[in-house]
Design a protein around this motif. Sequence first.
Motif: not given
Length: 161
Positions: A52-55, A60-61, A65-76
Motif C-alpha cells: 500500500x505504501x509503495x502504491x 504521488x511521484x 510526469x502524468x500532469x506534464x504529459x496531459x498538459x502537453x496533449x492539451x497544448x498540442x
Amino acid sequence: MAKEDLPSTTKDLQELQRKLSLLIESIQNNSKVVAFMKSPVGQYLDRHPFLALTMLVFVAVSAIPVGFFLLLVVLTSLAALVGVILLEGLVISVGGLSLLCVLCGLSFVSLVMSGTIMVSYVMVSSLLNYWFSPRLLTQQNSGGDCQLAMKSADLEGLYQE
C-alpha cells in the motif's frame, strides 16, 4: 535556558500529535474511504501495508510526469486546432530545408571521397608500374642471372611478333 525550551517543545509535539490523530480519524471516517476499505482491494492493501505504501508513493511521484504529459496533449491539441495548415507548412518547409542541407553535405562528402579514391588509384597504379616495370626487371636480371634475362627477352620477342 534549555530547561525553558523543553516544556514548550513537549507541548508543541503533543499539539501536533493531537492534530494528526484528528486528521487520521477524519480520513478513516470518510464514507468513500470506508467503502474502499470494505472492497477486496482495500482489504488486500490493509493486510499488505508495504504494498500500500509503495502504491501510494508511486501515485504521488508519477502525478507530476502524468500532469506534464496531459498538459502537453492539451497544448498540442490546441495547436493542431489553431494552426494545422500553418504547422504543416512549417514542418514541410523545415523538412525541405533540412533535406537540402543534408544533400548538399552528402554531395561535398561524395566529391571528397571520389577525389581521395582517384588520387589513391593513381598513386597505387604509379607505384605498381614503377616497382614492377619490365625495364627495371631486365636491368636487375642482366647483372644477375642470365637465364632469366634470356627468358624475358624471349617473351618480349613473342609479344612483338
